[in-house]
Design a protein around this motif. Structure first.
Motif, PDB file in Angstrom:
ATOM      1  N   ARG A   1       0.822  -1.190   0.067  1.00 24.19           N
ATOM      2  CA  ARG A   1       0.120  -0.050   0.120  1.00 24.19           C
ATOM      3  C   ARG A   1       0.898   1.375   0.088  1.00 24.19           C
ATOM      4  N   ARG A   2       0.588   2.166  -0.860  1.00 21.27           N
ATOM      5  CA  ARG A   2       1.246   3.449  -1.073  1.00 21.27           C
ATOM      6  C   ARG A   2       0.654   4.396   0.071  1.00 21.27           C
ATOM      7  N   HIS A   3       1.436   4.871   0.927  1.00 24.03           N
ATOM      8  CA  HIS A   3       1.235   6.196   1.946  1.00 24.03           C
ATOM      9  C   HIS A   3       1.526   7.441   1.253  1.00 24.03           C
ATOM     10  N   LEU A   4       0.981   8.041   0.463  1.00 23.71           N
ATOM     11  CA  LEU A   4       1.266   9.276  -0.215  1.00 23.71           C
ATOM     12  C   LEU A   4       1.124  10.344   0.768  1.00 23.71           C
ATOM     13  N   GLY A   5       0.387  10.163   1.588  1.00 26.63           N
ATOM     14  CA  GLY A   5       0.121  11.531   2.476  1.00 26.63           C
ATOM     15  C   GLY A   5       1.270  11.453   3.587  1.00 26.63           C
ATOM     16  N   ARG A   6       1.851  10.155   4.316  1.00 31.42           N
ATOM     17  CA  ARG A   6       2.968  10.073   4.946  1.00 31.42           C
ATOM     18  C   ARG A   6       4.188  10.593   4.387  1.00 31.42           C
ATOM     19  N   TRP A   7       4.478  10.278   3.079  1.00 32.08           N
ATOM     20  CA  TRP A   7       5.737  10.726   2.517  1.00 32.08           C
ATOM     21  C   TRP A   7       5.677  12.272   2.173  1.00 32.08           C
ATOM     22  N   ILE A   8       4.636  12.872   1.819  1.00 33.62           N
ATOM     23  CA  ILE A   8       4.326  14.324   1.876  1.00 33.62           C
ATOM     24  C   ILE A   8       4.694  14.931   2.949  1.00 33.62           C
ATOM     25  N   GLY A   9       4.154  14.483   3.984  1.00 35.80           N
ATOM     26  CA  GLY A   9       4.366  14.926   5.545  1.00 35.80           C
ATOM     27  C   GLY A   9       5.690  14.957   5.775  1.00 35.80           C
ATOM     28  N   ALA A  10       6.366  13.838   5.444  1.00 39.16           N
ATOM     29  CA  ALA A  10       7.792  13.608   5.971  1.00 39.16           C
ATOM     30  C   ALA A  10       8.546  14.734   5.109  1.00 39.16           C
TER      31      ALA A  10
END
Length: 299
Positions: free
Chosen positions: A18-27
């Motif tokens: 599963r791709r956690h796009l929001g997590r990567w943007i936040g980081a």
């Protein structure tokens, strides 16, 4: 009537994580902010040599010691007043409960800065204080700046601590008190041996936060002449104009002291959580390090 079971083969499926796009943007946003902050600090007109030289300056260390001692004195007064007031609030005597409520109402309802000023100027109302068997003494001689700060901060803290202690006492099952009364234990013994040890699990975390908050609140004592660490730093930068460097020195010492207090709070919470069966004890920092390095060696 028979039911047919259909078997679906999964050999042709590919497992896609599963791709956690929001997590990567936040980081990414956090990293960009940290880089910007680091670059801004590095380009600022700060002399880190001044920070290093004043970090162990005798006057700064003396101010830090005064802040720590004042914190201990004020919290000792606050804890005693908090326990006594909490017990009084829960009393069936309306006079006792009313006096405790009035104390909490007054000291929680007025700013601590105002209370410090009033204690420091108490000699205006009571020029002389007398004790039985002792000669009357001038109030201004008894209430030194440090004594006024300790009393003012301690009584203010007691009003908040009383509510924390009361909530901790109320969290203990009433059945245990009733069982202790059934075997003839007096009320004070029940409170000391049964109720308070169990209530400490609820009391320690907020009181630990109050201790940390008290360390920082001692900076207000400079208003009545107590030369704690922030006041000493101000005296220095008024002369050499190294304002930010001296404030950074204070911040370093505050963070170091708060870190030590946080470790003490952790072990106190762990000690009083031994009798709890609801959850396992949290691992200590040393146990965490051993687990990390042990896992690394296993690979």
């Amino acid at each position: 009537m028979t039911s047919a079971t259909t078997t679906v083969s999964t050999d042709g499926f590919v497992v896609v994580p599963r791709r956690h796009l929001g997590r990567w943007i936040g980081a990414a946003v956090v990293l960009v902010f940290l880089v910007w902050l680091g670059v801004s600090v590095s380009r600022a007109a700060l002399d880190w040599g001044v920070v290093r030289s004043y970090l162990t300056f005798p006057v700064i260390l003396t101010g830090l010691g005064i802040a720590i001692v004042l914190t201990i004195a004020a919290m000792a007064i606050g804890l005693v007043m908090g326990v006594v007031t909490a017990v009084m609030r829960m009393s069936k005597n309306p006079v006792t409960a009313g006096v405790a409520w009035l104390y909490v109402w007054v000291f929680r309802g007025t700013p601590v800065y105002l209370q410090l000023l009033m204690w420091f100027n108490l000699a205006i109302i009571f020029p002389v204080i007398g004790f039985p068997g002792l000669a009357p003494t001038r109030t201004i001689d008894l209430l030194t700046p440090f004594a006024a700060a300790a009393i003012g901060l301690g009584l203010n803290q007691g009003s908040y601590t009383s509510e924390v202690v009361r909530s901790g006492i109320l969290s203990v099952d009433e059945g245990q008190t009733e069982a202790a009364q059934a075997i003839g234990m007096p009320r004070l013994m029940i409170l000391r041996r049964i109720v308070l040890p169990q209530a400490m699990r609820v009391i320690i975390p907020p009181v630990g936060n109050e201790v940390i908050g008290m360390l920082k609140t001692t900076s207000l004592a400079s208003a009545i002449g107590v030369s704690e660490i922030l006041s000493q730093a101000q005296h220095i930068y008024f002369v050499n104009s190294r304002i930010m460097e001296l404030l950074i020195v204070c911040a370093i010492w505050y963070l170091a002291t708060v870190s030590v207090l946080s470790i003490g709070q952790f072990y106190l919470e762990r000690h009083y959580a031994k009798g709890s069966t609801s959850k396992a004890l949290a691992p200590t920092p040393l146990q965490r390090l051993r687990a990390v390095f042990g896992t690394a060696r296993s690979y």
